[in-house]
Design an enzyme around this catalytic site. Structure first.
Site, PDB file in Angstrom:
ATOM      1  N   CYS A   7      -1.590  12.340 -13.002  1.00  0.00           N
ATOM      2  CA  CYS A   7      -2.978  12.073 -13.361  1.00  0.00           C
ATOM      3  C   CYS A   7      -3.800  13.341 -13.271  1.00  0.00           C
ATOM      4  O   CYS A   7      -3.664  14.108 -12.334  1.00  0.00           O
ATOM      5  CB  CYS A   7      -3.549  11.015 -12.453  1.00  0.00           C
ATOM      6  SG  CYS A   7      -2.738   9.461 -12.732  1.00  0.00           S
ATOM      7  N   HIS A 168      -0.410   2.716  -7.012  1.00  0.00           N
ATOM      8  CA  HIS A 168      -1.124   4.002  -7.099  1.00  0.00           C
ATOM      9  C   HIS A 168      -1.845   4.138  -8.445  1.00  0.00           C
ATOM     10  O   HIS A 168      -3.035   4.480  -8.487  1.00  0.00           O
ATOM     11  CB  HIS A 168      -0.104   5.131  -6.912  1.00  0.00           C
ATOM     12  CG  HIS A 168      -0.661   6.512  -7.053  1.00  0.00           C
ATOM     13  ND1 HIS A 168      -0.949   7.298  -5.964  1.00  0.00           N
ATOM     14  CD2 HIS A 168      -0.955   7.260  -8.152  1.00  0.00           C
ATOM     15  CE1 HIS A 168      -1.417   8.473  -6.387  1.00  0.00           C
ATOM     16  NE2 HIS A 168      -1.417   8.479  -7.716  1.00  0.00           N
ATOM     17  N   GLU A 169      -1.150   3.860  -9.523  1.00  0.00           N
ATOM     18  CA  GLU A 169      -1.758   4.048 -10.852  1.00  0.00           C
ATOM     19  C   GLU A 169      -2.906   3.074 -11.086  1.00  0.00           C
ATOM     20  O   GLU A 169      -3.897   3.420 -11.742  1.00  0.00           O
ATOM     21  CB  GLU A 169      -0.698   3.911 -11.945  1.00  0.00           C
ATOM     22  CG  GLU A 169       0.399   4.974 -11.895  1.00  0.00           C
ATOM     23  CD  GLU A 169      -0.127   6.401 -11.952  1.00  0.00           C
ATOM     24  OE1 GLU A 169      -1.089   6.654 -12.696  1.00  0.00           O
ATOM     25  OE2 GLU A 169       0.417   7.254 -11.235  1.00  0.00           O
ATOM     26  N   HIS A 172      -5.993   4.532  -9.833  1.00  0.00           N
ATOM     27  CA  HIS A 172      -6.620   5.464 -10.785  1.00  0.00           C
ATOM     28  C   HIS A 172      -7.380   4.710 -11.871  1.00  0.00           C
ATOM     29  O   HIS A 172      -8.492   5.081 -12.240  1.00  0.00           O
ATOM     30  CB  HIS A 172      -5.557   6.328 -11.463  1.00  0.00           C
ATOM     31  CG  HIS A 172      -5.006   7.415 -10.597  1.00  0.00           C
ATOM     32  ND1 HIS A 172      -5.795   8.225  -9.829  1.00  0.00           N
ATOM     33  CD2 HIS A 172      -3.723   7.827 -10.394  1.00  0.00           C
ATOM     34  CE1 HIS A 172      -5.021   9.094  -9.182  1.00  0.00           C
ATOM     35  NE2 HIS A 172      -3.763   8.862  -9.507  1.00  0.00           N
ATOM     36  N   HIS A 178      -7.113  11.228  -6.255  1.00  0.00           N
ATOM     37  CA  HIS A 178      -6.118  11.367  -5.193  1.00  0.00           C
ATOM     38  C   HIS A 178      -6.788  11.555  -3.848  1.00  0.00           C
ATOM     39  O   HIS A 178      -7.790  12.249  -3.718  1.00  0.00           O
ATOM     40  CB  HIS A 178      -5.194  12.552  -5.495  1.00  0.00           C
ATOM     41  CG  HIS A 178      -4.245  12.265  -6.603  1.00  0.00           C
ATOM     42  ND1 HIS A 178      -3.967  13.150  -7.612  1.00  0.00           N
ATOM     43  CD2 HIS A 178      -3.532  11.144  -6.872  1.00  0.00           C
ATOM     44  CE1 HIS A 178      -3.107  12.592  -8.455  1.00  0.00           C
ATOM     45  NE2 HIS A 178      -2.834  11.371  -8.034  1.00  0.00           N
TER      46      HIS A 178
END
Ligand SMILES: [Zn+2]
Ligand SMILES: [Zn+2]
Length: 262
Positions: A7, A168-169, A172, A178
């Protein structure tokens, strides 16, 4: 070997570098904390409902699409637990707010290549995935990785836990950058065979700053609950020699305890 979230390497907004100090967070006293993506994008839906779908075309051969759907369903539930957001699987992929697919650079697995998921774009390690916040909503998983939904059965040394990266994605896509807290789901790196799906206090503070809290979520009760499960898990390991079990928590924590050597 560390694996990397890509990312910020593509055309989407890069994670902000402005680390926010959260002294109340239990992150080892390092001062590390969550960040937001540049411009602080967020989904602005009065009803807090978002739809998602897994591409029927951009798939990987070694994982059934239903297994991918299940991993993402579980990952979305983790964010829904702590925010007012609600996620539902869309009937039609094209109409979903958040669209998940597996891609290779230039010539994608589904014939729809991603120009930004090339290994060459990273000097730190193999890229796993990247994603785009509101109002784009795409999540691109690297099709050449050995994705797994069951670390107990998949003994490949280079297996990457799909749900860990999915969680995690999604962070985002919701607008988080992060975190420099190594224990957080939003930390930039994961290891082969690492299972990291439990949102930490840092993750929860970050997403709640964007969307507010889930009225049914109790911060203290939740994190005490997880700690208690870890205590039980440790007890189980001592008793059985090896942590094995069919429950959700046992599977999750057993995987966390068997990280591969680097
Ligand atoms: Zn990332
Ligand atoms: Zn992409």
């Amino acid at each position: 070997m560390f694996l990397l979230c890509g990312c910020g390497t593509a055309s989407q907004p890069a994670p902000t570098t402005a680390t926010q100090l959260r002294p109340q967070d239990n992150n080892g006293g390092s001062g590390a904390a969550f960040t937001f993506l540049r411009g602080r994008p967020r989904w602005n839906r009065p009803d807090m409902r978002l739809t998602y779908a897994v591409s029927p075309m951009a798939t990987v051969d070694h994982l059934p699409r239903d297994a991918v759907r299940e991993a993402f369903r579980s990952a979305f539930a983790r964010w829904a637990e702590v925010t007012p957001l609600r996620f539902a699987e869309a009937e039609r992929y094209e109409e979903a707010d958040i669209r998940v697919g597996f891609y290779l650079h230039a010539s994608g697995a589904g014939g729809d290549g991603c120009g930004h998921i090339d290994d060459k774009s990273s000097r730190d390690g193999p890229l796993l995935a990247h994603s785009f916040p509101a109002k784009d909503g795409r999540i691109h998983m690297h099709a050449a990785r050995r994705w797994t939904v069951d670390l107990d059965r998949d003994t490949a040394a280079a297996a990457v836990d799909l749900e860990s990266v999915a969680t995690h994605e999604i962070g985002h896509v919701l607008g988080l950058g992060h975190s420099s807290s190594k224990s957080s789901v939003m930390y930039r790196y994961v290891r082969y065979r690492e299972r990291k799906v439990d949102l930490t206090e840092d993750d929860v503070h970050g997403v709640q700053e964007l969307y507010g809290p889930n009225p049914h979520f109790s911060f203290n009760a939740h994190f005490n609950h997880i700690d208690q499960n870890k205590v039980e898990q440790e007890k189980g390991k001592v008793r059985k020699g090896k942590a094995r079990g069919s429950s959700f928590w046992r599977r999750g924590l057993a995987s966390i305890s068997c990280l591969c050597p680097q």
